[in-house]
Design an enzyme around this catalytic site. Sequence first.
Site, PDB file in Angstrom:
ATOM      1  N   ASN A   9     -39.186 -35.708  76.607  1.00  0.00           N
ATOM      2  CA  ASN A   9     -38.713 -34.618  76.113  1.00  0.00           C
ATOM      3  C   ASN A   9     -37.909 -35.036  74.645  1.00  0.00           C
ATOM      4  O   ASN A   9     -37.061 -35.814  74.501  1.00  0.00           O
ATOM      5  CB  ASN A   9     -37.376 -33.963  76.787  1.00  0.00           C
ATOM      6  CG  ASN A   9     -36.446 -32.877  76.080  1.00  0.00           C
ATOM      7  OD1 ASN A   9     -37.127 -32.310  74.684  1.00  0.00           O
ATOM      8  ND2 ASN A   9     -35.393 -32.431  76.540  1.00  0.00           N
ATOM      9  N   TRP A  10     -38.853 -34.821  73.448  1.00  0.00           N
ATOM     10  CA  TRP A  10     -38.637 -35.226  72.272  1.00  0.00           C
ATOM     11  C   TRP A  10     -37.499 -34.816  71.675  1.00  0.00           C
ATOM     12  O   TRP A  10     -37.001 -35.170  70.506  1.00  0.00           O
ATOM     13  CB  TRP A  10     -39.893 -35.105  71.543  1.00  0.00           C
ATOM     14  CG  TRP A  10     -40.907 -36.144  71.713  1.00  0.00           C
ATOM     15  CD1 TRP A  10     -41.100 -37.116  72.820  1.00  0.00           C
ATOM     16  CD2 TRP A  10     -42.244 -36.306  70.916  1.00  0.00           C
ATOM     17  NE1 TRP A  10     -42.306 -37.966  72.582  1.00  0.00           N
ATOM     18  CE2 TRP A  10     -42.809 -37.409  71.627  1.00  0.00           C
ATOM     19  CE3 TRP A  10     -42.831 -35.796  69.742  1.00  0.00           C
ATOM     20  CZ2 TRP A  10     -44.175 -37.804  71.202  1.00  0.00           C
ATOM     21  CZ3 TRP A  10     -43.857 -36.013  69.344  1.00  0.00           C
ATOM     22  CH2 TRP A  10     -44.795 -37.156  70.065  1.00  0.00           C
ATOM     23  N   LYS A  11     -36.990 -33.530  72.144  1.00  0.00           N
ATOM     24  CA  LYS A  11     -36.062 -32.870  71.555  1.00  0.00           C
ATOM     25  C   LYS A  11     -36.387 -32.496  70.007  1.00  0.00           C
ATOM     26  O   LYS A  11     -37.553 -32.380  69.469  1.00  0.00           O
ATOM     27  CB  LYS A  11     -34.832 -33.515  71.580  1.00  0.00           C
ATOM     28  CG  LYS A  11     -34.520 -33.906  72.951  1.00  0.00           C
ATOM     29  CD  LYS A  11     -33.049 -34.269  73.208  1.00  0.00           C
ATOM     30  CE  LYS A  11     -33.065 -34.535  74.665  1.00  0.00           C
ATOM     31  NZ  LYS A  11     -31.592 -34.873  75.048  1.00  0.00           N
ATOM     32  N   HIS A  94     -32.891 -25.897  79.299  1.00  0.00           N
ATOM     33  CA  HIS A  94     -32.488 -27.432  79.300  1.00  0.00           C
ATOM     34  C   HIS A  94     -30.909 -26.967  78.539  1.00  0.00           C
ATOM     35  O   HIS A  94     -30.650 -26.050  78.038  1.00  0.00           O
ATOM     36  CB  HIS A  94     -33.147 -27.956  77.912  1.00  0.00           C
ATOM     37  CG  HIS A  94     -32.731 -29.490  78.029  1.00  0.00           C
ATOM     38  ND1 HIS A  94     -31.644 -29.731  77.249  1.00  0.00           N
ATOM     39  CD2 HIS A  94     -33.091 -30.607  78.299  1.00  0.00           C
ATOM     40  CE1 HIS A  94     -31.384 -31.050  77.257  1.00  0.00           C
ATOM     41  NE2 HIS A  94     -32.581 -31.504  77.721  1.00  0.00           N
ATOM     42  N   GLU A  96     -29.222 -28.217  76.482  1.00  0.00           N
ATOM     43  CA  GLU A  96     -29.051 -28.140  75.035  1.00  0.00           C
ATOM     44  C   GLU A  96     -29.225 -26.603  74.742  1.00  0.00           C
ATOM     45  O   GLU A  96     -28.603 -26.060  73.944  1.00  0.00           O
ATOM     46  CB  GLU A  96     -29.801 -29.005  74.391  1.00  0.00           C
ATOM     47  CG  GLU A  96     -29.071 -30.497  74.532  1.00  0.00           C
ATOM     48  CD  GLU A  96     -30.046 -31.544  74.489  1.00  0.00           C
ATOM     49  OE1 GLU A  96     -31.188 -31.333  73.852  1.00  0.00           O
ATOM     50  OE2 GLU A  96     -30.008 -32.803  74.710  1.00  0.00           O
ATOM     51  N   GLU A 166     -30.806 -32.438  85.517  1.00  0.00           N
ATOM     52  CA  GLU A 166     -30.225 -33.304  84.617  1.00  0.00           C
ATOM     53  C   GLU A 166     -28.512 -33.053  84.434  1.00  0.00           C
ATOM     54  O   GLU A 166     -28.065 -32.123  83.821  1.00  0.00           O
ATOM     55  CB  GLU A 166     -30.665 -32.716  83.292  1.00  0.00           C
ATOM     56  CG  GLU A 166     -32.394 -32.701  83.239  1.00  0.00           C
ATOM     57  CD  GLU A 166     -32.784 -33.130  81.678  1.00  0.00           C
ATOM     58  OE1 GLU A 166     -33.404 -34.146  81.699  1.00  0.00           O
ATOM     59  OE2 GLU A 166     -32.179 -32.373  80.845  1.00  0.00           O
ATOM     60  N   GLY A 172     -28.087 -38.291  76.977  1.00  0.00           N
ATOM     61  CA  GLY A 172     -27.968 -39.068  75.790  1.00  0.00           C
ATOM     62  C   GLY A 172     -26.603 -39.588  75.631  1.00  0.00           C
ATOM     63  O   GLY A 172     -26.418 -40.075  74.623  1.00  0.00           O
ATOM     64  N   SER A 212     -30.146 -40.182  80.562  1.00  0.00           N
ATOM     65  CA  SER A 212     -30.511 -41.612  80.180  1.00  0.00           C
ATOM     66  C   SER A 212     -31.218 -42.433  80.965  1.00  0.00           C
ATOM     67  O   SER A 212     -30.939 -43.645  81.442  1.00  0.00           O
ATOM     68  CB  SER A 212     -28.829 -42.058  80.438  1.00  0.00           C
ATOM     69  OG  SER A 212     -27.942 -41.390  79.057  1.00  0.00           O
ATOM     70  N   GLY A 233     -35.405 -38.394  77.555  1.00  0.00           N
ATOM     71  CA  GLY A 233     -35.138 -37.900  76.076  1.00  0.00           C
ATOM     72  C   GLY A 233     -35.344 -39.045  75.369  1.00  0.00           C
ATOM     73  O   GLY A 233     -36.557 -39.289  75.007  1.00  0.00           O
ATOM     74  N   GLY A 234     -34.052 -39.951  74.927  1.00  0.00           N
ATOM     75  CA  GLY A 234     -34.363 -40.887  73.948  1.00  0.00           C
ATOM     76  C   GLY A 234     -35.314 -41.781  74.196  1.00  0.00           C
ATOM     77  O   GLY A 234     -36.176 -42.226  73.133  1.00  0.00           O
TER      78      GLY A 234
HETATM   79  P1  PGA Z   1     -31.792 -38.597  77.564  1.00  0.00           P
HETATM   80  O1  PGA Z   1     -32.240 -36.884  77.831  1.00  0.00           O
HETATM   81  O2  PGA Z   1     -32.785 -39.363  78.303  1.00  0.00           O
HETATM   82  O3  PGA Z   1     -31.843 -39.016  75.990  1.00  0.00           O
HETATM   83  O4  PGA Z   1     -30.411 -38.775  78.369  1.00  0.00           O
HETATM   84  C1  PGA Z   1     -32.702 -36.434  78.727  1.00  0.00           C
HETATM   85  C2  PGA Z   1     -32.962 -34.964  78.585  1.00  0.00           C
HETATM   86  O5  PGA Z   1     -32.079 -34.307  77.743  1.00  0.00           O
HETATM   87  O6  PGA Z   1     -34.026 -34.415  78.840  1.00  0.00           O
END
Ligand code: PGA
Length: 254
Positions: A9-11, A94, A96, A166, A172, A212, A233-234
Site C-alpha cells: 500500500n504505497w499511500k 483503510h 486513513e 490493521e 506507520g 508496521s 505500507g512503509g
Molecule cells: P505500515 O502501513 O506498514 O506503514 O504500518 C500499513 C497500512 O497502512 O496499510
Amino acid sequence: MRKKMIAGNWKMNMTPSKAKELVTLLEPSIDIPDVDVVLCVPAIDIMPVTDIVKGTNIKVGAENMYYEEKGAYTGELSAEMLTDAGVSYVILGHSERRQYFHEDDAIINKKIKKALEHNITPIACCGETLGQRECNVTLNVIRKQIQEMFEGIDAFDAADCIIAYEPIWAIGTGKVATAEQAQEVCHSIREVMKDLYDNITADKVRVLYGGSMNEGNALSLLTQPDIDGGLIGGASLKMEFAKIVGSAHTNVAV
Ligand code: PGA
C-alpha cells in the site's frame, strides 16, 4: 489451503517516474507464482506500473474507488476506469480514509458492492484504535465493522473478498502487533464470517495483517494459522518488500 498474499500500500508516495524505477527493480524478485503479490498504488501510477508488470504474476491494485457508476463526481475514480486500466484489487475502508475523509462502514459497504459488480477484488480494512484496545473492546469493534461492511453481500462474493486487519495503533508507528495479538483478531474475523455466512466462506476468505510489517517480523506473523498475508505500507516503498514476499514464499514452501 489459502494462497498467501502480500499487498503493498504505497499511500500518497511515489511519482510516476519513481514508481517505474522501483517496480523495475522489484519485479524479478516478487514475481512468484505461489504468492499473490499486489501493488496498490496511487491512481496516477496505475498505468505505468501495469505496463511494467504485464506478463508477470504481479497484480495492480488501487487505493480507493467511488461507489457510483459514473457522472458528476469531480476527482473520483470509477470501478470501470480501474478495470480498464488493468486494476484487479482495490483497498477499501483503510483507516486513513476513515479518519481523514470521513468514510464510514456504510460508504465502504457501497464501495465493496460496486467493486464486486466489476470483478475487482476488495481488500476491506478493519482495525481498532489504541483506546479501544485498552478498553478491551477490540473484538466488538471488529465484529461491527465486518458486519456493516458485508451487509447485503452474499456468501459467494464474500468468500472472494480479502479482509485486512490493521490495528490503527500499529500503522506507520513501528509498533507491530505481536503475532499472538494479530492471530487472535484474524481468527475472530474468521469466526465473524462463520456467524454471518458459513464454515466454507469463513475458511475460504483470506485475512491479511497490516501495521508496521517488515522483513524482521514478517515470518512470525505469516506463520500464524489465520494470517494469510500482509498489507504493507512503509516497507513496500523499498527493496525490503521483496524480502517480505520471500518470507511468504518460504512459508508456503515449508
Ligand atoms: P505500515 O502501513 O506498514 O506503514 O504500518 C500499513 C497500512 O497502512 O496499510
